[in-house]
Design an enzyme around this catalytic site. Sequence first.
Site, mmCIF file in Angstrom:
data_model
loop_
_atom_site.group_PDB
_atom_site.id
_atom_site.type_symbol
_atom_site.label_atom_id
_atom_site.label_comp_id
_atom_site.label_asym_id
_atom_site.label_seq_id
_atom_site.Cartn_x
_atom_site.Cartn_y
_atom_site.Cartn_z
ATOM 1 N N ASN A 146 7.808 -5.780 -1.059
ATOM 2 C CA ASN A 146 7.785 -4.678 -0.102
ATOM 3 C C ASN A 146 6.347 -4.586 0.401
ATOM 4 O OD1 ASN A 146 7.810 -2.377 1.387
ATOM 5 N ND2 ASN A 146 8.853 -1.107 -0.144
ATOM 6 N N GLU A 197 12.680 -9.675 1.158
ATOM 7 C CA GLU A 197 11.942 -8.547 1.751
ATOM 8 C C GLU A 197 12.712 -7.274 1.433
ATOM 9 O OE1 GLU A 197 11.647 -8.788 6.039
ATOM 10 O OE2 GLU A 197 10.774 -6.769 6.186
ATOM 11 N N HIS A 257 12.712 -2.833 1.619
ATOM 12 C CA HIS A 257 12.156 -1.543 2.034
ATOM 13 C C HIS A 257 13.030 -0.442 1.456
ATOM 14 C CE1 HIS A 257 9.519 -3.635 4.716
ATOM 15 N NE2 HIS A 257 10.549 -4.374 5.081
ATOM 16 N N TYR A 279 11.520 8.418 0.946
ATOM 17 C CA TYR A 279 11.433 7.339 -0.045
ATOM 18 C C TYR A 279 12.101 7.661 -1.382
ATOM 19 C CZ TYR A 279 8.098 5.571 3.353
ATOM 20 O OH TYR A 279 7.519 5.118 4.510
ATOM 21 N N ALA A 288 3.297 -0.818 4.776
ATOM 22 C CA ALA A 288 2.799 -0.781 6.159
ATOM 23 C C ALA A 288 2.392 -2.171 6.657
ATOM 24 C CB ALA A 288 1.625 0.178 6.256
ATOM 25 N N PRO A 295 0.793 -1.229 0.000
ATOM 26 C CA PRO A 295 0.000 0.000 0.000
ATOM 27 C C PRO A 295 0.829 1.285 0.000
ATOM 28 C CG PRO A 295 -0.140 -1.119 2.128
ATOM 29 C CD PRO A 295 0.532 -2.064 1.175
ATOM 30 N N ASN A 296 0.323 2.244 -0.716
ATOM 31 C CA ASN A 296 0.884 3.606 -0.829
ATOM 32 C C ASN A 296 2.148 3.681 -1.680
ATOM 33 O OD1 ASN A 296 -1.108 4.873 0.872
ATOM 34 N ND2 ASN A 296 -0.129 3.833 2.587
ATOM 35 N N ARG A 345 5.279 10.859 -2.563
ATOM 36 C CA ARG A 345 5.091 10.493 -1.155
ATOM 37 C C ARG A 345 6.388 10.681 -0.370
ATOM 38 N NH1 ARG A 345 4.723 4.345 1.188
ATOM 39 N NH2 ARG A 345 4.323 4.992 3.328
ATOM 40 N N ARG A 403 13.878 4.141 11.954
ATOM 41 C CA ARG A 403 12.687 4.997 11.997
ATOM 42 C C ARG A 403 11.872 4.756 13.282
ATOM 43 N NH1 ARG A 403 9.693 4.677 6.488
ATOM 44 N NH2 ARG A 403 8.671 6.505 7.429
HETATM 45 C C1 DQA Z 1 8.359 0.871 3.671
HETATM 46 C C2 DQA Z 1 8.501 1.140 5.169
HETATM 47 C C3 DQA Z 1 7.154 0.976 5.868
HETATM 48 O O1 DQA Z 1 7.297 1.214 7.265
HETATM 49 C C4 DQA Z 1 6.146 1.954 5.313
HETATM 50 O O2 DQA Z 1 4.883 1.753 5.912
HETATM 51 C C5 DQA Z 1 6.048 1.914 3.834
HETATM 52 C C6 DQA Z 1 7.257 1.718 3.044
HETATM 53 C C7 DQA Z 1 9.662 1.177 2.914
HETATM 54 O O3 DQA Z 1 9.753 0.760 1.756
HETATM 55 O O4 DQA Z 1 10.568 1.830 3.450
HETATM 56 O O5 DQA Z 1 4.996 2.119 3.262
HETATM 57 O O6 DQA Z 1 8.075 -0.505 3.485
#
Ligand code: DQA
Length: 153
Positions: free
Chosen positions: A80, A104, A106, A29, A83, A16-17, A24, A113
């Site tokens: 990824n 995995e 990120h 990011y 959240a 998501p997002n 964003r 963080r």
């Molecule tokens: C994320 C880190 C997560 O905590 C966050 O909610 C994201 C992106 C990252 O790629 O750094 O949406 O997975």
Amino acid sequence: MAEKRAQQKILVIHGPNLNMLGRREPEIYGHQTLEEINNALQARAEQLGLRVETFQSNHEGEMVDRIQQADDVFDGIIINPAAYTHTSVAIRDALSMIAIPIVEIHLSNINKRESFRHTSLIADIATARISGFRAQGYQLALEGLAQLLSVVP
Ligand code: DQA
């Protein structure tokens, strides 16, 4: 002479997002859009002789569906969960069912963080993790996975 293996296929799942990348929180990011990340992955996959399919969803259940369908079709997953990394037992359970390697990833370094991001519900079932290299991390994940897959057991 050894038979040529079929081209290996990698599924890349964006949670998501991540469709909002570029706009964003770029200070966290980076400035690259998801489309740019996916295009760069396709280009690198071609060089590595792999096939890549990308999928983004803002919905937990859709991500679970996609993971369930992946086992017989793909040779590895780069995910990824965004959240959902920190909350989703359902995504963890789906990933636990499949036998292919899981990377995995990120964009940010989640351990640098807020404390709620320090827990990953998939960390102990993933084969490897990349965190903190922003968009470049996807290239590293693909290269790492390509190496893992080329190792003859
Ligand atoms: C994320 C880190 C997560 O905590 C966050 O909610 C994201 C992106 C990252 O790629 O750094 O949406 O997975």
